[in-house]
Design an enzyme around this catalytic site. Sequence first.
Site, PDB file in Angstrom:
ATOM      1  N   GLN A  40      47.231  58.379  46.520  1.00  0.00           N
ATOM      2  CA  GLN A  40      45.921  58.182  47.134  1.00  0.00           C
ATOM      3  C   GLN A  40      44.903  57.728  46.090  1.00  0.00           C
ATOM      4  OE1 GLN A  40      45.242  62.123  48.738  1.00  0.00           O
ATOM      5  NE2 GLN A  40      45.984  63.033  46.843  1.00  0.00           N
ATOM      6  N   TYR A  62      34.188  76.377  52.674  1.00  0.00           N
ATOM      7  CA  TYR A  62      35.567  76.040  53.050  1.00  0.00           C
ATOM      8  C   TYR A  62      36.579  76.907  52.310  1.00  0.00           C
ATOM      9  CZ  TYR A  62      39.840  73.341  53.692  1.00  0.00           C
ATOM     10  OH  TYR A  62      41.118  72.959  53.993  1.00  0.00           O
ATOM     11  N   ASP A 103      46.046  73.877  52.933  1.00  0.00           N
ATOM     12  CA  ASP A 103      44.768  73.210  52.633  1.00  0.00           C
ATOM     13  C   ASP A 103      45.018  71.708  52.619  1.00  0.00           C
ATOM     14  OD1 ASP A 103      42.310  72.400  51.741  1.00  0.00           O
ATOM     15  OD2 ASP A 103      42.560  73.167  49.702  1.00  0.00           O
ATOM     16  N   SER A 104      45.234  71.158  53.794  1.00  0.00           N
ATOM     17  CA  SER A 104      45.615  69.744  53.892  1.00  0.00           C
ATOM     18  C   SER A 104      44.396  68.853  54.094  1.00  0.00           C
ATOM     19  CB  SER A 104      46.572  69.540  55.065  1.00  0.00           C
ATOM     20  OG  SER A 104      45.893  69.716  56.292  1.00  0.00           O
ATOM     21  N   SER A 105      44.584  67.584  53.801  1.00  0.00           N
ATOM     22  CA  SER A 105      43.587  66.592  54.179  1.00  0.00           C
ATOM     23  C   SER A 105      43.777  66.255  55.654  1.00  0.00           C
ATOM     24  CB  SER A 105      43.706  65.347  53.286  1.00  0.00           C
ATOM     25  OG  SER A 105      45.034  64.874  53.272  1.00  0.00           O
ATOM     26  N   ASP A 106      43.113  65.232  56.136  1.00  0.00           N
ATOM     27  CA  ASP A 106      43.132  64.938  57.568  1.00  0.00           C
ATOM     28  C   ASP A 106      44.494  64.393  58.011  1.00  0.00           C
ATOM     29  OD1 ASP A 106      40.304  65.490  58.398  1.00  0.00           O
ATOM     30  OD2 ASP A 106      39.930  64.093  56.753  1.00  0.00           O
ATOM     31  N   TYR A 151      31.206  67.816  55.646  1.00  0.00           N
ATOM     32  CA  TYR A 151      32.362  67.450  56.458  1.00  0.00           C
ATOM     33  C   TYR A 151      31.872  66.870  57.777  1.00  0.00           C
ATOM     34  CZ  TYR A 151      35.744  69.812  53.383  1.00  0.00           C
ATOM     35  OH  TYR A 151      36.546  70.182  52.323  1.00  0.00           O
TER      36      TYR A 151
END
Length: 317
Positions: A37, A68, A162-165, A230
């Site tokens: 990424q 968060y 704890d993932s991204s989208d 967010y």
Amino acid sequence: HDINGRKWFTEVNEQWRGQGFSLEVKEMLLDKKSDYQHVQVFESNSPFGTVLLLDGVIQITDLDECAYQEMITHLPMFSHAKPERVLIIGGGDGGVLREVCRHASVKEVVICEIDKVVIEAGKKFFPKIASAWDDSRVTLYCGDGAAFVKSKEAYFDVIICDSSDPVGPAASLFAAEFYEAMRKALRPGGKVCTQAETTWLDLDLIQHLAISARKRYDSVEYAYTQIPTYPCGMIGFLICSLAPGDCKEKKFEAATCKKPRRTLEEKMAKELKYYSEEMHSASFVLPAFARRIVYEGAKVEKLNKLAIMREAAENEK
């Protein structure tokens, strides 16, 4: 982009079409493409301070990261009577790791982060967040978290994803197979907490995940936190729980995470900025429109995130 001679960053993404969040850029600190990424860090000319971006999407800022990190960690951790083994999937910035390591009962923490560049960026630019990497209880697995989970059975007390989208590298972490693998990796009484998007835009995905997870766990609940950087100013968590091994009936009551099962000690309470025992319970109280869809099976009028995920999957073929 420039506005009146000043540089600004605006978060524009197909996942939240037609809207954007902007911060003035004081200085770009890192701009690097990893094997997975695009990793960027900049110092903003705002109270939010330093900002971490992954593929152009805000992950953390100095000001609001606590909302968060503390909630995704302490909701499942304080819902467990005695968490000893914890798995973190993602979270390379080190924030969730910092919060897990506050718990004295923890004997082992495994963190699976596939991107070393994110870890390095956290340590260099967010030292107060990436402060627990040297804890003797911590083991880093640099690889695919979904694959790692499948290698464990009845081992962990708490798993935090704890993932991204759910478009791109993290898409597999929103699949039914992954929730099944996490369930198998839990000991009796275990808890799973995953990043689960926003009720303002993504109720189709949230309902889909909840329905699927309820086939596998004794309780499945949704909580949320307010975080201004967010999309829509909030993000939620799907908290899936197994009843203790000696529980023969009323498994939901034994598994529910809506109230803490341990007392927040005074020392930790003074260190935390967002989480509290009152905030724990309050975070599960949903607006009526969201409650009807998440818990009562009301129909989602229009697909949003599921349609975007399917479109992204088709484009990758």
